[in-house]
Each structure stands twice: as C-alpha cells, then as structure tokens.
Motif scaffolding. Sequence first.
Motif, PDB file in Angstrom:
ATOM      1  N   THR A  13       0.850  -1.247   0.128  1.00 60.06           N
ATOM      2  CA  THR A  13       0.100   0.055  -0.041  1.00 60.06           C
ATOM      3  C   THR A  13       0.882   1.222  -0.022  1.00 60.06           C
ATOM      4  O   THR A  13       2.030   1.264   0.430  1.00 60.06           O
ATOM      5  CB  THR A  13      -1.001  -0.114   1.337  1.00 60.06           C
ATOM      6  N   PRO A  14       0.352   2.383  -0.274  1.00 59.60           N
ATOM      7  CA  PRO A  14       1.250   3.637  -0.412  1.00 59.60           C
ATOM      8  C   PRO A  14       1.751   3.861   0.986  1.00 59.60           C
ATOM      9  O   PRO A  14       2.599   4.392   1.063  1.00 59.60           O
ATOM     10  CB  PRO A  14       0.173   4.573  -0.816  1.00 59.60           C
ATOM     11  N   ALA A  15       0.943   3.656   2.006  1.00 62.11           N
ATOM     12  CA  ALA A  15       1.026   4.256   3.171  1.00 62.11           C
ATOM     13  C   ALA A  15       2.329   3.165   3.958  1.00 62.11           C
ATOM     14  O   ALA A  15       3.265   3.692   4.318  1.00 62.11           O
ATOM     15  CB  ALA A  15      -0.053   3.888   4.137  1.00 62.11           C
ATOM     16  N   GLN A  16       2.577   1.856   3.513  1.00 62.64           N
ATOM     17  CA  GLN A  16       3.693   1.358   3.747  1.00 62.64           C
ATOM     18  C   GLN A  16       4.959   1.552   2.977  1.00 62.64           C
ATOM     19  O   GLN A  16       5.751   1.645   3.707  1.00 62.64           O
ATOM     20  CB  GLN A  16       3.463  -0.228   3.301  1.00 62.64           C
ATOM     21  N   ALA A  17       4.716   1.928   1.815  1.00 66.67           N
ATOM     22  CA  ALA A  17       5.773   2.642   1.003  1.00 66.67           C
ATOM     23  C   ALA A  17       6.430   3.693   1.596  1.00 66.67           C
ATOM     24  O   ALA A  17       7.715   3.870   1.634  1.00 66.67           O
ATOM     25  CB  ALA A  17       5.357   2.757  -0.715  1.00 66.67           C
ATOM     26  N   VAL A  18       5.461   4.646   1.871  1.00 66.62           N
ATOM     27  CA  VAL A  18       5.856   5.866   2.598  1.00 66.62           C
ATOM     28  C   VAL A  18       6.611   5.805   3.785  1.00 66.62           C
ATOM     29  O   VAL A  18       7.678   6.159   4.216  1.00 66.62           O
ATOM     30  CB  VAL A  18       4.756   6.849   2.778  1.00 66.62           C
ATOM     31  N   GLN A  19       6.270   4.699   4.667  1.00 68.02           N
ATOM     32  CA  GLN A  19       6.792   4.416   5.917  1.00 68.02           C
ATOM     33  C   GLN A  19       8.100   3.854   5.892  1.00 68.02           C
ATOM     34  O   GLN A  19       9.164   3.988   6.495  1.00 68.02           O
ATOM     35  CB  GLN A  19       5.974   3.302   6.810  1.00 68.02           C
ATOM     36  N   ILE A  20       8.298   3.067   4.716  1.00 70.61           N
ATOM     37  CA  ILE A  20       9.634   2.172   4.484  1.00 70.61           C
ATOM     38  C   ILE A  20      10.833   3.464   3.940  1.00 70.61           C
ATOM     39  O   ILE A  20      11.806   3.635   4.583  1.00 70.61           O
ATOM     40  CB  ILE A  20       9.780   1.360   3.400  1.00 70.61           C
ATOM     41  N   ALA A  21      10.199   4.540   3.334  1.00 71.85           N
ATOM     42  CA  ALA A  21      11.111   5.540   2.591  1.00 71.85           C
ATOM     43  C   ALA A  21      11.453   6.614   3.887  1.00 71.85           C
ATOM     44  O   ALA A  21      12.637   7.031   3.995  1.00 71.85           O
ATOM     45  CB  ALA A  21      10.213   6.311   1.716  1.00 71.85           C
ATOM     46  N   PRO A  38       1.241   1.002 -10.276  1.00 74.83           N
ATOM     47  CA  PRO A  38       2.290   1.957 -10.558  1.00 74.83           C
ATOM     48  C   PRO A  38       3.559   1.537  -9.844  1.00 74.83           C
ATOM     49  O   PRO A  38       3.537   0.879  -8.688  1.00 74.83           O
ATOM     50  CB  PRO A  38       1.612   3.280  -9.885  1.00 74.83           C
ATOM     51  N   VAL A  39       4.781   1.903 -10.368  1.00 74.42           N
ATOM     52  CA  VAL A  39       5.946   1.521  -9.930  1.00 74.42           C
ATOM     53  C   VAL A  39       6.760   2.532  -9.206  1.00 74.42           C
ATOM     54  O   VAL A  39       6.760   4.009  -9.676  1.00 74.42           O
ATOM     55  CB  VAL A  39       7.040   0.710 -10.973  1.00 74.42           C
ATOM     56  N   CYS A  40       7.093   2.472  -7.913  1.00 76.34           N
ATOM     57  CA  CYS A  40       7.766   3.224  -7.153  1.00 76.34           C
ATOM     58  C   CYS A  40       9.078   2.927  -6.685  1.00 76.34           C
ATOM     59  O   CYS A  40       9.419   1.682  -6.503  1.00 76.34           O
ATOM     60  CB  CYS A  40       6.950   3.621  -5.791  1.00 76.34           C
TER      61      CYS A  40
END
Length: 184
Positions: A13-21, A38-40
């Motif tokens: 999820t976007p929230a998990q990706a933001v947290q890792i970043a 989408p690829v991030c």
Amino acid sequence: MISDTGEQLGLMTPAQAVQIARSKNLDLVEISPGADPPVCKVMDYGKFKYTQKKRAHDAKRHQHQILLKEVKFRPKIEKHDYEFKVRHVREFLGEGHKVKITIQFRGREITKPELARTLLDRIKGDSKDLGEMEARTSFEGRTLTTIINPTGKVLVKPTVEKAPGDHETPPPAEETAPAPEVKA
C-alpha cells in the motif's frame, strides 16, 4: 515497490511504501505511473535530479554541432580569388561544417547562367574528396545557391617544421645594474 538498493519489495500500500522511505530518510518516487500497479522506488530525489542534470550537461558537451558556413562567388571570378575561396570551402568541410555556395550575378551576367554551372562543377571537383554536393541547386533572383555536405573526412592542418638552422631569436639579455656600495 523497489528499494534503494534495487531489490524488488513487491506490492504494498502507499502508506507502507511511505513508511519504508521515511525510515531510511529517503524519498518515495513514482517511476512509471502508467503501469498497473504504478511502480515506485525509494531514493534520494535531490541526488537523482542532480545526476540527471550532470548527464544531460555531459551529453551536450560531447555533442558536435554542424554549422552552415557560406562562401560567395561571382561568375567571372579570377584564378587567385577562386583558389582562396575554395581553400576556405575545403577548410570548412574538413572541420565538419556544411558549406553554402552562393554565386551572385550582377548586371548582364544573369544572361549567362552556364558560367555559374561550370563554376559549380569546378568547385565540386576541387572539393569532392571532403564533401559532396546536395542534389538541389536553387536559382533565386540573381543568386544561385547550393549546399555541400561534409563526407566525414577530417582535414588536419599541417604543422610547420623548422629547419635545423632556423631558431627563434633569443630574448634580450637582462642588463644587470652595478651593486650599490655599502659603507660601513
């Protein structure tokens, strides 16, 4: 999702990706928004922009620009003037530039365009090893123009070698002033 080291982290999820970043003090950048999903990627966005700018600058610096140089002739040109101008045409072609040949007519010279055609053939023959004439030759008003493209051969300017007896004149010797007298 792709990590900062380049390994695939899979779907999240976007929230998990933001947290890792944020945990790595990096940015989350969407690389291909058109993909499904989408690829991030986790990266330092400022550093990414800087490297992109440097690559673009280096690519521009190593790029060779072809310029269009123009040499003007007259149909009744004298031998020395012709040789001088053809030498310039050859130099420009040797440097990799296109050359625009313009033949200007004055007065009643316009009634004999065959003079210009023979002059163009002469120029073509004298520069055939460094360039080739474009197929189109245009006659506009009182001028006949054509363009010669370089063939890719680079002309190297000859270096002037000095003969064994030729030496540069030495610089004038410095005159030494007499040392001031010291009284004790």
